[in-house]
Design an enzyme around this catalytic site. Sequence first.
Site, PDB file in Angstrom:
ATOM      1  N   TYR A 141     -11.471  -2.460  29.913  1.00 47.42           N
ATOM      2  CA  TYR A 141     -11.048  -2.724  28.530  1.00 47.42           C
ATOM      3  C   TYR A 141      -9.532  -2.943  28.462  1.00 47.42           C
ATOM      4  O   TYR A 141      -9.059  -3.891  27.827  1.00 47.42           O
ATOM      5  CB  TYR A 141     -11.489  -1.546  27.658  1.00 47.42           C
ATOM      6  CG  TYR A 141     -11.226  -1.706  26.180  1.00 47.42           C
ATOM      7  CD1 TYR A 141     -11.950  -2.624  25.419  1.00 47.42           C
ATOM      8  CD2 TYR A 141     -10.282  -0.921  25.525  1.00 47.42           C
ATOM      9  CE1 TYR A 141     -11.731  -2.758  24.054  1.00 47.42           C
ATOM     10  CE2 TYR A 141     -10.059  -1.045  24.164  1.00 47.42           C
ATOM     11  CZ  TYR A 141     -10.783  -1.965  23.436  1.00 47.42           C
ATOM     12  OH  TYR A 141     -10.555  -2.091  22.080  1.00 47.42           O
ATOM     13  N   SER A 201      -5.498  -4.560  21.331  1.00 45.16           N
ATOM     14  CA  SER A 201      -5.641  -3.102  21.165  1.00 45.16           C
ATOM     15  C   SER A 201      -4.378  -2.457  21.721  1.00 45.16           C
ATOM     16  O   SER A 201      -3.669  -3.067  22.539  1.00 45.16           O
ATOM     17  CB  SER A 201      -6.855  -2.611  21.968  1.00 45.16           C
ATOM     18  OG  SER A 201      -6.861  -1.199  22.062  1.00 45.16           O
TER      19      SER A 201
END
Length: 253
Positions: free
Chosen positions: A154, A141
């Site tokens: 995350y 990501s």
Amino acid sequence: MKLAGKVALVTGAGSGIGQAIALLFAAEGARVGVADFSEAGGNATVSQIRAAGGDAEFFRVDVSRSAEVNATVDGVLQRWGQLDILCNNAGMGVAATVVETAEEDWDRTLAVDLKGVFLGCKYAIPPMIAHGGGVIVNTASVAGQVGVLNRAAYCAAKAGVVGLTKSVAVDYVGQNIRINAICPGTVDSPWIQKILSAQPDPVAERQRMVERQPMGRMGEPAEIARAALYLACDDSAFVTGTALVIDGGLTAR
Ligand SMILES: NC(=O)c1ccc[n+]([C@@H]2O[C@H](COP(=O)([O-])OP(=O)(O)OC[C@H]3O[C@@H](n4cnc5c(N)ncnc54)[C@H](O)[C@@H]3O)[C@@H](O)[C@H]2O)c1
């Protein structure tokens, strides 16, 4: 057809980006193992591939569980006799700063988003080597490249995915394994819809997300799938250990 004769395993293929990857790979000639812990999502992807004339099978897996990942890779090998392409794509996220993050949420995020990639590589690489080589595409990501507000666990997990990708690339380059990461920006998948629906004003929050995009829009899962296809096929034969950002310019400014 860029993937004719290939066998691919895509985790998190029951929704969003993973589903788009599975559909595109099948359209490009691959036989696709559709792995997810959602049976409904996984079966929906398999049905779409078969309806278009492709070959796919669902494998139920929690990517954080070693025995289940091992069994999924074995299932693909039993079904098709080889595994050429692995997309470690399944992921989850928790919205919190480091202080606010509950330890269980930290452990679960790292278990799914980072350990899941480790387990996929661990079990897929030996049969790939036995068959002459293979390709791995990990979904990281932009959160693995820059700090994203309120996403401590995350960001840590996705940065870990980028590091693991580089490590595997150098360890196995001599055995004809290529491995790369994709780093999507904000992509309009069911994931984003879930985040939005948890907000007090989902419409205003969507607008805010769109306004922060340099292109004035979010990405589409199919746009991320095309990057995964590039990394999975021979077009990227000289590419390994890289992290390809596909974010409409989000992290460029
Ligand atoms: N949507 C975005 O904006 C965005 C941006 C950057 C990166 N990503 C990454 O892309 C990947 C896919 O995200 P998406 O947007 O398609 O999300 P999504 O929620 O639409 O799909 C994720 C899929 O993964 C499955 N899954 C979750 N945990 C699992 C587990 N433990 N084992 C097996 N399957 C599991 C879910 O059932 C679901 O089908 C994730 O790794 C995510 O971190 C998404």
